[in-house]
Scaffold this motif. Structure first.
Motif, PDB file in Angstrom:
ATOM      1  N   UNK A 160       0.845  -1.191   0.000  1.00  0.00           N
ATOM      2  CA  UNK A 160       0.000   0.000   0.000  1.00  0.00           C
ATOM      3  C   UNK A 160       0.885   1.248   0.000  1.00  0.00           C
ATOM      4  N   UNK A 161       0.772   2.048  -1.047  1.00  0.00           N
ATOM      5  CA  UNK A 161       1.496   3.308  -1.094  1.00  0.00           C
ATOM      6  C   UNK A 161       3.004   3.170  -1.250  1.00  0.00           C
ATOM      7  N   UNK A 162       3.493   2.131  -1.861  1.00  0.00           N
ATOM      8  CA  UNK A 162       4.928   2.037  -2.088  1.00  0.00           C
ATOM      9  C   UNK A 162       5.389   0.649  -2.461  1.00  0.00           C
ATOM     10  N   UNK A 163       6.646   0.391  -2.166  1.00  0.00           N
ATOM     11  CA  UNK A 163       7.258  -0.894  -2.511  1.00  0.00           C
ATOM     12  C   UNK A 163       8.085  -1.411  -1.340  1.00  0.00           C
ATOM     13  N   UNK A 164       8.280  -2.710  -1.358  1.00  0.00           N
ATOM     14  CA  UNK A 164       9.046  -3.345  -0.304  1.00  0.00           C
ATOM     15  C   UNK A 164      10.017  -4.316  -0.984  1.00  0.00           C
ATOM     16  N   UNK A 165      11.247  -4.354  -0.501  1.00  0.00           N
ATOM     17  CA  UNK A 165      12.210  -5.308  -1.047  1.00  0.00           C
ATOM     18  C   UNK A 165      12.368  -6.411  -0.017  1.00  0.00           C
ATOM     19  N   UNK A 166      12.304  -7.666  -0.440  1.00  0.00           N
ATOM     20  CA  UNK A 166      12.482  -8.718   0.544  1.00  0.00           C
ATOM     21  C   UNK A 166      13.355  -9.844   0.030  1.00  0.00           C
TER      22      UNK A 166
ATOM     23  N   UNK B 176       0.128 -19.388  19.114  1.00  0.00           N
ATOM     24  CA  UNK B 176       1.531 -19.548  18.716  1.00  0.00           C
ATOM     25  C   UNK B 176       1.799 -18.787  17.435  1.00  0.00           C
ATOM     26  N   UNK B 177       2.828 -17.980  17.447  1.00  0.00           N
ATOM     27  CA  UNK B 177       3.198 -17.274  16.230  1.00  0.00           C
ATOM     28  C   UNK B 177       4.471 -17.921  15.692  1.00  0.00           C
ATOM     29  N   UNK B 178       4.392 -18.415  14.470  1.00  0.00           N
ATOM     30  CA  UNK B 178       5.554 -19.091  13.888  1.00  0.00           C
ATOM     31  C   UNK B 178       6.530 -18.060  13.334  1.00  0.00           C
ATOM     32  N   UNK B 179       7.773 -18.479  13.135  1.00  0.00           N
ATOM     33  CA  UNK B 179       8.760 -17.567  12.545  1.00  0.00           C
ATOM     34  C   UNK B 179       8.562 -17.521  11.035  1.00  0.00           C
ATOM     35  N   UNK B 180       8.673 -16.325  10.479  1.00  0.00           N
ATOM     36  CA  UNK B 180       8.470 -16.185   9.041  1.00  0.00           C
ATOM     37  C   UNK B 180       9.726 -16.477   8.249  1.00  0.00           C
ATOM     38  N   UNK B 181       9.551 -16.685   6.943  1.00  0.00           N
ATOM     39  CA  UNK B 181      10.703 -16.978   6.087  1.00  0.00           C
ATOM     40  C   UNK B 181      11.056 -15.795   5.190  1.00  0.00           C
ATOM     41  N   UNK B 182      10.301 -14.709   5.329  1.00  0.00           N
ATOM     42  CA  UNK B 182      10.536 -13.555   4.469  1.00  0.00           C
ATOM     43  C   UNK B 182      11.213 -12.455   5.283  1.00  0.00           C
ATOM     44  N   UNK B 183      12.317 -11.957   4.752  1.00  0.00           N
ATOM     45  CA  UNK B 183      13.028 -10.878   5.436  1.00  0.00           C
ATOM     46  C   UNK B 183      12.893  -9.608   4.605  1.00  0.00           C
ATOM     47  N   UNK B 184      12.285  -8.586   5.187  1.00  0.00           N
ATOM     48  CA  UNK B 184      12.140  -7.331   4.451  1.00  0.00           C
ATOM     49  C   UNK B 184      13.440  -6.549   4.583  1.00  0.00           C
ATOM     50  N   UNK B 185      14.057  -6.207   3.451  1.00  0.00           N
ATOM     51  CA  UNK B 185      15.350  -5.532   3.520  1.00  0.00           C
ATOM     52  C   UNK B 185      15.259  -4.035   3.235  1.00  0.00           C
ATOM     53  N   UNK B 186      14.177  -3.604   2.617  1.00  0.00           N
ATOM     54  CA  UNK B 186      14.000  -2.167   2.364  1.00  0.00           C
ATOM     55  C   UNK B 186      12.538  -1.872   2.081  1.00  0.00           C
ATOM     56  N   UNK B 187      12.125  -0.673   2.459  1.00  0.00           N
ATOM     57  CA  UNK B 187      10.761  -0.239   2.182  1.00  0.00           C
ATOM     58  C   UNK B 187      10.824   1.147   1.554  1.00  0.00           C
TER      59      UNK B 187
END
Ligand SMILES: Cc1cc2nc3c(=O)[nH]c(=O)nc-3n(C[C@H](O)[C@H](O)[C@H](O)COP(=O)(O)OP(=O)(O)OC[C@H]3O[C@@H](n4cnc5c(N)ncnc54)[C@H](O)[C@@H]3O)c2cc1C
Ligand SMILES: Nc1ncnc2c1ncn2[C@@H]1O[C@H](COP(=O)(O)O)[C@@H](O)[C@H]1O
Lengths: 247, 321
Positions: A160-166, B176-187
């Motif tokens: 929403x409103x942008x981009x995300x790098x993952x 229980x909250x599981x660990x995710x496999x996606x790492x956000x590196x920039x927004x």
């Protein structure tokens, strides 16, 4: 590295949309069928690019559809891809379609499963997420960029409103949109090669459907445009404020 | 039995699209004679009891920091667990970028039928039938959900936000909250601007504006209206505007209350992304432009003259009302 590209068949955007049998069925008369643009232009082309960079990549295409989907899957093979699978069913239930694809995916252990962002006919934007859940993999939706490292993928996606790098470890399911790749046109060599590429037909697994389409409707005809003179912009503002209550 | 509404949050605040989902979900609950409850994942800075004014009696909150970023795999498990814990039979989400992905996963996880992009309340007179648009806005389908649990993702801007009185109790939900496999590196957020899919009003420009240097008149109008900005595909392709502003069949699909198209011809692929707008206005110097056939209001004229005047007149109208 094994890649699965989901290919769906949709009416060309310029098709006239009409229904039959008491508005319960889409009227296919005169409809030109195409590969869903998001599948053809973005996910398929990106898979081909990965293979061009690394010859050990194999690309499987899958469609859930009847025999009339074969010209579409042959065209996809002409663009690139090593072999195709058609699951013989005309269901439009997203869960049923996703579960069929997940069955095949479980047998073949793909590293990447690509879908388009959405189909331009039923507009669910759902099948990628459903497949991911059924094979218990991460899901990156609405990707605009996809790059591969050894065992991980770097993906840019719309939020929403942008981009995300993952960054995500493989296997992963990704739905693709504009940005991931550029549209290509199949060449003669590809078209010839596609004729002899394997296209396997399998019968659907026993899966329950969760939805059915009860009926279709066409939107009410527009009343027609109300034109306002270019030197009377105030009148447009009045209409938008008082009549349309839009501002 | 209850209706569980997923409340989307970002950076600790509830998103606008959630008010719509709450209003809609509360209405569904009323129709079925059951309670409406909300679900918040992650920690928030807002006091959530205010959400009661949108018709929910209770908010379940999984206040786990791991849920402050969206990983659809983790979210789907959390929502499915919350559905099971609360005994909900209907789940409502917004069909925004998060909701689209999450709803699909929850549907597959619970084997619960999904109507993705609903535009109206369900018809429960005979089964459970929900209307959505299909063929890129050129038709509607009434979809019957046949599973025990039903999931609806609501198209943004298709239901009125109804705010009344009332306050909700907020109760922590332990799952229980599981660990995710996606790492956000920039927004990369386009800050300060109105998000395109959530906007009430969208002002959009096409090739008729001739070049990026001419966008000022359009931005002034958008600012006056508090609108988001959009563009046609060639404009995005030519980098006159950022590509995420491109609307249409291959771009973003929107359904604002008001769409103002300036110097856009109205090609079918463009209309496929915008024809769910409630009111469409076209400003184009060519009376034969196809957009005039789809629009509700139009001015045949030069955008460079008409648009600044329009901004002025809106200013005047606001000053007088
Ligand atoms: C498969 C496919 C998918 C596509 N997907 C999309 C999509 O998602 N979105 C999209 O937008 N397009 C899409 N297109 C492209 C689409 O067909 C059109 O080419 C495009 O929408 C045209 O953009 P436009 O209206 O800005 O430009 P044009 O068609 O060039 O129109 C410009 C308009 O500006 C008017 N004009 C010129 N000067 C002025 C002035 N001074 N004042 C007022 N008006 C003026 C002209 O009369 C004209 O009507 C797609 C095409 C294909 C084939
Ligand atoms: N019948 C089908 N066969 C194979 N893939 C499909 C089918 N339907 C949809 N898909 C894939 O799922 C994506 C999203 O579809 P949808 O969820 O229907 O909008 C499409 O872009 C395709 O990649």
């Amino acid at each position: 590295m094994k890649v699965l590209v989901c290919i769906s068949k949709t009416p060309d955007t310029t098709s006239k949309i009409a229904f039959k049998e008491g508005n319960t069925k889409f009227d296919e008369t005169g409809v030109q069928w195409i590969i869903n643009p998001y599948d053809e232009w973005y996910s398929l082309v990106r898979a081909i690019e990965l293979k061009e960079k690394d010859a050990t990549v194999t690309i499987h295409l899958i469609t859930v559809g009847l025999a009339d989907a074969e010209p579409i899957i042959r065209k996809a093979l002409a663009l690139g891809g090593d072999e195709a699978i058609r699951v013989n069913s005309d269901s439009h239930d997203s869960y049923f379609i996703a579960a069929q694809i997940a069955e095949i995916a479980k047998q073949n252990q793909y590293d990447i499963i690509f879908t388009g962002k959405e189909t331009i006919d039923y507009n669910g934007s759902s099948i990628g997420g459903m497949i991911a859940e059924l094979v218990d993999a991460p899901y990156i939706s609405l990707a605009t960029k996809f790059d591969l490292n050894a065992t991980t993928a770097n993906i840019t996606r719309e939020i929403e409103g942008g981009e995300e790098v993952c960054e995500v470890a493989l296997p992963v399911v990704v739905s693709c949109q504009k940005g991931v790749a550029e549209q290509r046109i199949p060449n003669m060599r590809g078209i010839m090669a596609a004729r002899t590429k394997p296209l396997k037909v399998v019968e659907p697994a026993a899966i329950d459907t969760l939805t059915t389409i009860a009926s279709f409707e066409l939107p009410p005809a527009k009343a027609g445009v109300k034109l306002v003179a270019a030197d009377n912009v105030a009148e447009l503002v009045r209409l938008l404020h008082e009549e349309a209550k839009a501002i | 039995m209850s209706v569980l509404i997923f409340i989307d949050q970002a950076e600790g605040h509830v998103k606008k699209s959630s008010y719509e989902a709450l209003s809609y979900g509360s209405q569904v609950a009323k129709q079925l004679g059951v309670a409406a409850e909300g679900l918040v994942l992650g920690t928030v800075s807002d006091d959530l009891s205010f959400l009661g004014k949108y018709g929910v009696s209770k908010i379940h909150q999984v206040a786990n920091e791991a849920l402050n970023t969206v990983d659809t795999q983790v979210y789907a498990k959390a929502i499915a667990d919350a559905v099971n814990a609360s005994g909900a039979t209907v789940v409502v989400l917004s069909h925004n970028t998060t909701g689209k992905a999450v709803a699909a996963r929850v549907s597959a996880r619970l084997k619960a039928g999904l109507v993705a992009g609903a535009i109206a309340l369900p018809d429960t007179t005979n089964g459970f039938v929900v209307k959505k648009s299909v063929f890129s806005g050129k038709a509607f389908a009434n979809v019957s959900i046949t599973s025990a649990i039903k999931i609806i993702s609501l198209n943004p801007n298709s239901f009125h936000v109804v705010a009344g009185e009332g306050s909700a109790t907020v109760s922590p939900l332990n799952i229980d909250v599981t660990a995710g496999k996606v790492k956000v590196t920039a927004t990369n957020k386009v800050s300060g601007e109105v998000s395109l899919t959530e906007a009430d009003i969208v002002v959009s420009g096409g090739r008729g504006l001739k070049g990026p240097e001419n966008w000022g008149i359009l931005l002034d109008l958008a600012k006056e209206l508090g609108a988001a900005t959009a563009c046609s595909r060639p404009v995005g392709d030519a980098h006159w505007r950022p590509h995420h502003e491109h609307v249409g069949q291959t771009g973003v699909q929107i359904a604002p209350n008001l769409y103002i198209a300036i110097g856009i011809s109205g090609a079918i692929q463009h209309l496929a992304g915008v024809n769910r707008s409630k009111v469409m206005v076209v400003i184009n110097k060519d009376p034969e432009a196809p957009f005039f056939k789809a629009a509700d209001y139009g001015i045949v004229g030069d955008a460079f003259e008409v648009v600044p005047k329009l901004t002025e007149e809106i200013k005047k109208m606001k000053a007088n009302s």
